[in-house]
Scaffold this motif. Structure first.
Motif, PDB file in Angstrom:
ATOM      1  N   UNK A  42     -19.577   1.428   5.709  1.00 12.74           N
ATOM      2  CA  UNK A  42     -19.491   2.657   6.520  1.00 12.74           C
ATOM      3  C   UNK A  42     -18.760   3.774   5.774  1.00 12.74           C
ATOM      4  N   UNK A  43     -17.968   3.382   4.781  1.00 16.36           N
ATOM      5  CA  UNK A  43     -17.284   4.372   3.948  1.00 16.36           C
ATOM      6  C   UNK A  43     -17.153   3.806   2.540  1.00 16.36           C
ATOM      7  N   UNK A  44     -17.192   4.724   1.570  1.00 14.97           N
ATOM      8  CA  UNK A  44     -16.950   4.299   0.184  1.00 14.97           C
ATOM      9  C   UNK A  44     -15.674   4.962  -0.322  1.00 14.97           C
ATOM     10  N   UNK A  45     -15.087   5.804   0.538  1.00 18.53           N
ATOM     11  CA  UNK A  45     -13.893   6.556   0.133  1.00 18.53           C
ATOM     12  C   UNK A  45     -12.674   5.648   0.121  1.00 18.53           C
ATOM     13  N   UNK A  46     -11.639   6.114  -0.582  1.00 17.41           N
ATOM     14  CA  UNK A  46     -10.370   5.381  -0.547  1.00 17.41           C
ATOM     15  C   UNK A  46      -9.705   5.625   0.801  1.00 17.41           C
ATOM     16  N   UNK A  47      -8.795   4.744   1.169  1.00 16.34           N
ATOM     17  CA  UNK A  47      -8.107   4.909   2.457  1.00 16.34           C
ATOM     18  C   UNK A  47      -7.264   6.182   2.420  1.00 16.34           C
ATOM     19  N   UNK A  48      -7.305   6.926   3.505  1.00 10.53           N
ATOM     20  CA  UNK A  48      -6.594   8.188   3.599  1.00 10.53           C
ATOM     21  C   UNK A  48      -5.790   8.137   4.897  1.00 10.53           C
ATOM     22  N   UNK A  49      -4.466   8.084   4.764  1.00 12.67           N
ATOM     23  CA  UNK A  49      -3.628   7.907   5.950  1.00 12.67           C
ATOM     24  C   UNK A  49      -3.323   9.251   6.617  1.00 12.67           C
ATOM     25  N   UNK A 105       0.827  -1.214   0.000  1.00  7.70           N
ATOM     26  CA  UNK A 105       0.000   0.000   0.000  1.00  7.70           C
ATOM     27  C   UNK A 105       0.858   1.259   0.000  1.00  7.70           C
ATOM     28  N   UNK A 106       2.176   1.078  -0.071  1.00  3.52           N
ATOM     29  CA  UNK A 106       3.080   2.233  -0.114  1.00  3.52           C
ATOM     30  C   UNK A 106       3.325   2.854   1.244  1.00  3.52           C
ATOM     31  N   UNK A 107       2.911   2.170   2.312  1.00  6.45           N
ATOM     32  CA  UNK A 107       3.103   2.695   3.670  1.00  6.45           C
ATOM     33  C   UNK A 107       4.181   1.870   4.370  1.00  6.45           C
ATOM     34  N   UNK A 108       4.794   2.428   5.434  1.00  6.76           N
ATOM     35  CA  UNK A 108       5.798   1.642   6.156  1.00  6.76           C
ATOM     36  C   UNK A 108       5.172   0.440   6.859  1.00  6.76           C
ATOM     37  N   UNK A 109       5.974  -0.586   7.059  1.00  5.90           N
ATOM     38  CA  UNK A 109       5.483  -1.814   7.695  1.00  5.90           C
ATOM     39  C   UNK A 109       5.560  -1.675   9.213  1.00  5.90           C
ATOM     40  N   UNK A 110       4.510  -1.119   9.781  1.00  4.64           N
ATOM     41  CA  UNK A 110       4.469  -0.868  11.220  1.00  4.64           C
ATOM     42  C   UNK A 110       3.131  -1.344  11.777  1.00  4.64           C
ATOM     43  N   UNK A 111       3.129  -1.734  13.037  1.00  2.00           N
ATOM     44  CA  UNK A 111       1.907  -2.249  13.658  1.00  2.00           C
ATOM     45  C   UNK A 111       0.735  -1.258  13.612  1.00  2.00           C
ATOM     46  N   UNK A 112       0.942   0.010  13.969  1.00  2.00           N
ATOM     47  CA  UNK A 112      -0.217   0.920  13.936  1.00  2.00           C
ATOM     48  C   UNK A 112      -0.767   1.113  12.523  1.00  2.00           C
ATOM     49  N   UNK A 113       0.095   0.955  11.516  1.00  2.00           N
ATOM     50  CA  UNK A 113      -0.378   1.068  10.128  1.00  2.00           C
ATOM     51  C   UNK A 113      -1.250  -0.148   9.797  1.00  2.00           C
ATOM     52  N   UNK A 114      -0.798  -1.336  10.247  1.00  2.00           N
ATOM     53  CA  UNK A 114      -1.591  -2.560  10.013  1.00  2.00           C
ATOM     54  C   UNK A 114      -2.974  -2.411  10.657  1.00  2.00           C
ATOM     55  N   UNK A 115      -3.001  -1.890  11.874  1.00  2.00           N
ATOM     56  CA  UNK A 115      -4.280  -1.698  12.580  1.00  2.00           C
ATOM     57  C   UNK A 115      -5.158  -0.689  11.862  1.00  2.00           C
ATOM     58  N   UNK A 116      -4.558   0.380  11.376  1.00  2.00           N
ATOM     59  CA  UNK A 116      -5.316   1.440  10.684  1.00  2.00           C
ATOM     60  C   UNK A 116      -5.947   0.877   9.406  1.00  2.00           C
ATOM     61  N   UNK A 117      -5.139   0.114   8.649  1.00  2.00           N
ATOM     62  CA  UNK A 117      -5.660  -0.468   7.406  1.00  2.00           C
ATOM     63  C   UNK A 117      -6.796  -1.448   7.706  1.00  2.00           C
ATOM     64  N   UNK A 118      -6.622  -2.212   8.775  1.00  2.00           N
ATOM     65  CA  UNK A 118      -7.656  -3.192   9.144  1.00  2.00           C
ATOM     66  C   UNK A 118      -8.960  -2.483   9.522  1.00  2.00           C
ATOM     67  N   UNK A 119      -8.851  -1.392  10.274  1.00  2.00           N
ATOM     68  CA  UNK A 119     -10.068  -0.666  10.692  1.00  2.00           C
ATOM     69  C   UNK A 119     -10.749  -0.040   9.480  1.00  2.00           C
ATOM     70  N   UNK A 120      -9.922   0.443   8.535  1.00  2.00           N
ATOM     71  CA  UNK A 120     -10.507   0.987   7.297  1.00  2.00           C
ATOM     72  C   UNK A 120     -11.291  -0.117   6.577  1.00  2.00           C
ATOM     73  N   UNK A 121     -10.663  -1.310   6.476  1.00  2.00           N
ATOM     74  CA  UNK A 121     -11.327  -2.407   5.743  1.00  2.00           C
ATOM     75  C   UNK A 121     -12.657  -2.786   6.385  1.00  2.00           C
ATOM     76  N   UNK A 122     -12.674  -2.822   7.712  1.00  2.00           N
ATOM     77  CA  UNK A 122     -13.929  -3.150   8.407  1.00  2.00           C
ATOM     78  C   UNK A 122     -14.995  -2.129   8.011  1.00  2.00           C
ATOM     79  N   UNK A 123     -14.639  -0.856   8.027  1.00  2.00           N
ATOM     80  CA  UNK A 123     -15.613   0.192   7.656  1.00  2.00           C
ATOM     81  C   UNK A 123     -16.028   0.054   6.197  1.00  2.00           C
TER      82      UNK A 123
END
Ligand SMILES: Cc1cc2nc3c(=O)[nH]c(=O)nc-3n(C[C@H](O)[C@H](O)[C@H](O)COP(=O)(O)OP(=O)(O)OC[C@H]3O[C@@H](n4cnc5c(N)ncnc54)[C@H](O)[C@@H]3O)c2cc1C
Ligand SMILES: NC(=O)c1ccc[n+]([C@@H]2O[C@H](COP(=O)([O-])OP(=O)(O)OC[C@H]3O[C@@H](n4cnc5c(N)ncnc54)[C@H](O)[C@@H]3O)[C@@H](O)[C@H]2O)c1
Length: 439
Positions: free
Chosen positions: A325-332, A302-320
């Motif tokens: 809950x969202x149709x937008x693209x992920x925005x870090x 995804x072009x982001x660093x491989x870090x735990x909080x990033x993994x969690x953020x991506x996972x929460x986006x996917x759940x939404x």
């Protein structure tokens, strides 16, 4: 054939977050893990490392306070390992209990895709899911030099029952530097071999330029432009030969030469999922080249660093996203990172290079004379990037940089102004209470 709404492969930060989120939304969920429940961070990454780092911190503090608190401390490595192991042993048990307690089906196996939505387990069980989430993370990349099988991995380092007298670490990224700092202060002689001049690529060069002399003064033997040609067992030791013909003996070699996407055995090609060594190809919705299969965390390119909080953020986006809950693209938001050496370095937001291009203000601070750092004998420095009266980036080297940086994360994300800071009453004397001085 077994059927679920969602199938998740990998039980690290990304996989478990998606699993709990989708289950809470009322979906039937299955999760697959082929190794240790809970993934890298908790079992063989951030958490066990930080437990070890914290013991080294006590020793480092004693060194910094040697005038006021004379005497020598030393690390009892087996005792540190025992503390670390107690945490690590409990984690998979807790993870599995949490998943099953939430009625999430758990499979300890590698699933293999047999078509676009179905996997087969080694025992022949076939499982179909409407949506799949790939969250398999990354695994250490073995170097290819002769005798590379004698080199151990980051996981082996975190499980060393005793501390060898002499350790050679190959690589110059996060893992190499953190482990070099740990082992040297714990009492080993550390050699860090980096094949080029670039240590901690991606970090502000000014931080690295301060960190290397500091770690060198602690005894770490940095060897730049040094490539390993071969490793050979010699009695109880390992003979390291470099490509420029030098040889030396060491007790242990740790390869910290990067990590690659864990996609072996999944047969992603059969499911129509494209990937390369950097990870699985995803679009702005973390959707792979198969529209019903998504990827999150380290394994997603995804072009982001491989870090735990990033993994969690991506996972929460996917759940939404998957729950509408969202149709937008992920925005870090801005992503901060730290190297847990002694001292720590940490950074967030706009870099010096970017600031120069954009014409933003770059201010350097020698923090060692500021009261809060002086009282801790912390030879700290910071660089703060400002624009329009707001902090847009920060980098610092300090014994507490990993904690202080979070104050800047909040300031950058919430576009805090000097006026906003003066309206707050923070505890004093603390590092955070200095925030206003950076404006
Ligand atoms: C030594 C070390 C220190 C680190 N320190 C930090 C730190 O201080 N801070 C930080 O933010 N990040 C740190 N990281 C990075 C952090 O660990 C990762 O970014 C994070 O774990 C990614 O989470 P994930 O869920 O994407 O993957 P993982 O946690 O790696 O989880 C993936 C899971 O999938 C499983 N799996 C893989 N293939 C399959 C398969 N085919 N079938 C079933 N299961 C499979 C794996 O066994 C693993 O359990 C560190 C990493 C290492 C190695
Ligand atoms: N504090 C943290 O947040 C933290 C700590 C540890 C790991 N991590 C994560 O884990 C990832 C993996 O860490 P890492 O240190 O293994 O990887 P890395 O990608 O950060 O560094 C790999 C290093 O190995 C060097 N290298 C590559 N091939 C080599 C070879 N053949 N010989 C010698 N050197 C070679 C590279 O130049 C680089 O310096 C990091 O990118 C980071 O995302 C984060």
């Amino acid at each position: 054939m077994l059927k679920y709404d969602v199938g998740i492969i990998g039980s690290g930060s990304a996989g478990t977050t998606v699993a709990y989120g989708m289950r809470t939304a009322g979906k039937s969920v299955a999760i697959f893990e082929d190794y240790i429940w809970g993934g890298t961070c908790a079992n063989m990454g951030c958490d066990p490392k930080k437990i070890i780092v914290n013991s080294i911190d006590v020793l480092r503090q004693a060194q910094l306070f040697q005038k006021e608190v004379p005497g020598q401390l030393k690390i009892d490595w087996p005792a540190v390992m025992a503390k670390k192991q107690k945490y690590v042993d409990a984690h998979p048990v807790r993870t599995l209990a949490g998943l099953t307690g939430d009625d999430i089906a758990t499979y300890h196996a590698i699933p293999r895709f047999i078509n676009a939505d179905t996997v087969v387990l080694p025992d022949g069980t076939q499982i179909q899911a409407n949506t799949w989430v790939l969250a398999t993370g990354k695994r250490p990349t073995r170097p290819t030099f002769t005798g590379a099988q004698l080199a151990e991995t980051s996981e082996d380092f975190l499980n060393m029952p005793t501390l060898p007298a002499d350790i050679t670490i190959v690589g110059g990224g996060y893992i190499a530097v953190e482990f070099a700092s740990i082992a040297q202060l714990a009492g080993a002689q550390v050699h860090l071999l980096q094949h080029n001049q670039h240590l901690l690529r991606g970090f502000e060069p000014w931080l690295v330029d301060k960190l290397v002399p500091e770690m060198t003064a602690q005894g770490v033997d940095f060897q730049f432009d040094t490539e390993v040609a071969s490793l050979k067992k010699q009695a109880d030791r390992i003979l390291v030969t470099t490509t420029d013909g030098r040889t030396f003996l060491t007790d242990k070699v740790i390869a910290a030469t990067g990590r690659h996407a864990a996609v072996e055995g999944l047969d992603l090609a059969t499911a129509g999922v494209e990937f390369d060594s950097q990870g699985i190809k995803v679009n702005g919705h973390l959707q792979t080249t198969n529209p019903n299969i998504f990827a999150a965390g380290d394994v997603a390119n995804s072009g982001t660093p491989n870090l735990t909080p990033v993994a969690g953020y991506e996972a929460r986006y996917l759940v939404d996203f998957l729950n509408g809950q969202t149709a937008a693209e992920i925005n870090y938001p801005v992503i901060s990172s730290a190297v847990y050496g002694h001292p720590r370095i940490a950074q967030v937001g706009v870099s010096t290079a970017e600031a120069k291009i954009k014409g933003y203000d770059v201010t350097d601070y020698d923090l060692s004379s500021w009261f809060n750092y002086m009282r801790l004998n912390d030879q700290a420095s910071a660089r703060v990037i400002k624009h329009d009266g707001k902090i847009v980036g920060a980098s610092l080297i300090s014994e507490q940089a990993d904690e202080i940086i979070n104050m800047f994360v909040t300031a950058v994300n919430s576009e805090t102004t000097a006026d906003d800071v003066t309206k707050q009453i923070m505890t004093y004397p603390t590092m955070e209470s200095d925030l206003g001085y950076f404006y």
